[in-house]
Design a protein around this motif. Structure first.
Motif, short mmCIF file in Angstrom:
data_model
loop_
_atom_site.label_atom_id
_atom_site.label_comp_id
_atom_site.label_asym_id
_atom_site.label_seq_id
_atom_site.Cartn_x
_atom_site.Cartn_y
_atom_site.Cartn_z
N MET A 1 0.85 -1.18 0.00
CA MET A 1 0.00 0.00 0.00
C MET A 1 0.88 1.24 0.00
O MET A 1 1.60 1.47 0.95
CB MET A 1 -0.91 0.03 1.21
N SER A 2 0.82 1.98 -1.02
CA SER A 2 1.69 3.14 -1.12
C SER A 2 1.09 4.33 -0.39
O SER A 2 -0.05 4.71 -0.62
CB SER A 2 1.90 3.49 -2.59
N GLY A 3 1.85 4.89 0.54
CA GLY A 3 1.42 6.08 1.23
C GLY A 3 0.44 5.86 2.37
O GLY A 3 0.13 6.78 3.10
N ARG A 4 -0.08 4.66 2.53
CA ARG A 4 -1.03 4.39 3.59
C ARG A 4 -0.47 3.35 4.53
O ARG A 4 0.16 2.39 4.10
CB ARG A 4 -2.34 3.85 3.02
N LYS A 5 -0.73 3.53 5.80
CA LYS A 5 -0.32 2.53 6.78
C LYS A 5 -1.47 1.55 6.97
O LYS A 5 -2.62 1.95 7.10
CB LYS A 5 0.01 3.19 8.11
N ARG A 6 -1.15 0.29 6.96
CA ARG A 6 -2.15 -0.74 7.22
C ARG A 6 -2.21 -1.01 8.71
O ARG A 6 -1.23 -0.86 9.42
CB ARG A 6 -1.78 -2.02 6.51
N ASN A 7 -3.36 -1.42 9.15
CA ASN A 7 -3.51 -1.83 10.54
C ASN A 7 -3.06 -3.28 10.63
O ASN A 7 -3.81 -4.19 10.34
CB ASN A 7 -4.96 -1.68 10.99
N LEU A 8 -1.82 -3.49 10.98
CA LEU A 8 -1.26 -4.83 10.99
C LEU A 8 -1.65 -5.62 12.23
O LEU A 8 -1.39 -6.81 12.30
CB LEU A 8 0.26 -4.76 10.87
N ARG A 9 -2.30 -5.00 13.16
CA ARG A 9 -2.67 -5.69 14.39
C ARG A 9 -3.97 -6.46 14.25
O ARG A 9 -4.29 -7.28 15.07
CB ARG A 9 -2.80 -4.68 15.52
N SER A 10 -4.76 -6.19 13.21
CA SER A 10 -6.04 -6.86 13.04
C SER A 10 -5.91 -8.02 12.06
O SER A 10 -5.30 -7.91 11.01
CB SER A 10 -7.08 -5.88 12.51
N GLY A 11 -6.51 -9.13 12.42
CA GLY A 11 -6.52 -10.29 11.55
C GLY A 11 -7.81 -10.42 10.77
O GLY A 11 -8.01 -11.38 10.04
N LEU A 12 -8.73 -9.45 10.94
CA LEU A 12 -10.00 -9.52 10.24
C LEU A 12 -9.81 -9.23 8.75
O LEU A 12 -8.92 -8.50 8.36
CB LEU A 12 -11.00 -8.52 10.84
N LYS A 13 -10.69 -9.80 7.95
CA LYS A 13 -10.62 -9.65 6.51
C LYS A 13 -10.84 -8.19 6.11
O LYS A 13 -11.73 -7.52 6.62
CB LYS A 13 -11.69 -10.52 5.87
N GLN A 14 -10.00 -7.70 5.19
CA GLN A 14 -10.13 -6.34 4.69
C GLN A 14 -10.88 -6.36 3.37
O GLN A 14 -10.74 -7.27 2.57
CB GLN A 14 -8.77 -5.71 4.47
N ARG A 15 -11.69 -5.33 3.14
CA ARG A 15 -12.45 -5.23 1.91
C ARG A 15 -12.29 -3.83 1.34
O ARG A 15 -12.16 -2.86 2.06
CB ARG A 15 -13.93 -5.50 2.18
N ARG A 16 -12.34 -3.75 0.03
CA ARG A 16 -12.28 -2.46 -0.66
C ARG A 16 -13.64 -1.79 -0.61
O ARG A 16 -14.67 -2.43 -0.71
CB ARG A 16 -11.90 -2.65 -2.12
N ARG A 17 -13.64 -0.48 -0.48
CA ARG A 17 -14.89 0.29 -0.49
C ARG A 17 -15.31 0.54 -1.93
O ARG A 17 -14.49 0.79 -2.80
CB ARG A 17 -14.70 1.62 0.21
N GLN A 18 -16.60 0.49 -2.15
CA GLN A 18 -17.13 0.80 -3.47
C GLN A 18 -18.11 1.96 -3.34
O GLN A 18 -18.87 2.04 -2.39
CB GLN A 18 -17.84 -0.41 -4.06
N GLY A 19 -18.10 2.85 -4.31
CA GLY A 19 -19.00 3.99 -4.28
C GLY A 19 -18.50 5.06 -3.32
O GLY A 19 -17.33 5.10 -2.94
N ASP A 20 -19.41 5.93 -2.92
CA ASP A 20 -19.09 7.03 -2.01
C ASP A 20 -19.54 6.65 -0.60
O ASP A 20 -20.74 6.72 -0.30
CB ASP A 20 -19.79 8.30 -2.48
N PRO A 21 -18.62 6.23 0.26
CA PRO A 21 -19.02 5.79 1.59
C PRO A 21 -19.67 6.88 2.44
O PRO A 21 -20.54 6.60 3.24
CB PRO A 21 -17.73 5.28 2.23
N MET A 22 -19.28 8.13 2.25
CA MET A 22 -19.88 9.21 3.05
C MET A 22 -21.33 9.46 2.63
O MET A 22 -22.19 9.70 3.48
CB MET A 22 -19.06 10.50 2.94
N ALA A 23 -21.62 9.39 1.33
CA ALA A 23 -23.00 9.56 0.87
C ALA A 23 -23.86 8.41 1.39
O ALA A 23 -25.00 8.61 1.82
CB ALA A 23 -23.05 9.64 -0.65
N ALA A 24 -23.30 7.19 1.36
CA ALA A 24 -24.04 6.04 1.88
C ALA A 24 -24.27 6.19 3.38
O ALA A 24 -25.35 5.88 3.89
CB ALA A 24 -23.28 4.76 1.57
#
Length: 85
Positions: A1-24
């Motif tokens: 991930m370029s420029g972003r820090k991942r939360n390496l402490r969590s083992g939960l599955k990560q998912r990509r956001r689709q659409g505009d999360p703030m509007a949703a």
């Protein structure tokens, strides 16, 4: 991930956001938005709304009961994450 820090402490599955999360998020019912504002996990508006609708059905439309149901679901997820660390 370029420029972003991942939360390496969590083992939960990560998912990509689709659409505009703030509007949703803005379209969510106010009691659900209030619950999301105090959560420990980064719930997507779609998954939170889906769980909220199920919780409202189980709680016969009681928003407070639905929020408690969501909190229990989040605690189960956090406990599952702790087991994986």
């Amino acid at each position: 991930m370029s420029g972003r820090k991942r939360n390496l402490r969590s083992g939960l599955k990560q998912r990509r956001r689709q659409g505009d999360p703030m509007a949703a998020y803005d379209r969510l019912p106010p009691p659900l938005r209030a619950w999301l504002a105090q959560t420990a996990l980064p719930w997507s508006p779609q998954s939170a709304h889906r769980l909220w609708c199920r919780a409202l059905q189980r709680c016969e439309g009681d928003a407070v009961g639905a929020a408690l149901h969501l909190s229990r679901a989040e605690h189960r997820m956090l406990a599952q994450d702790r087991l994986q660390i």
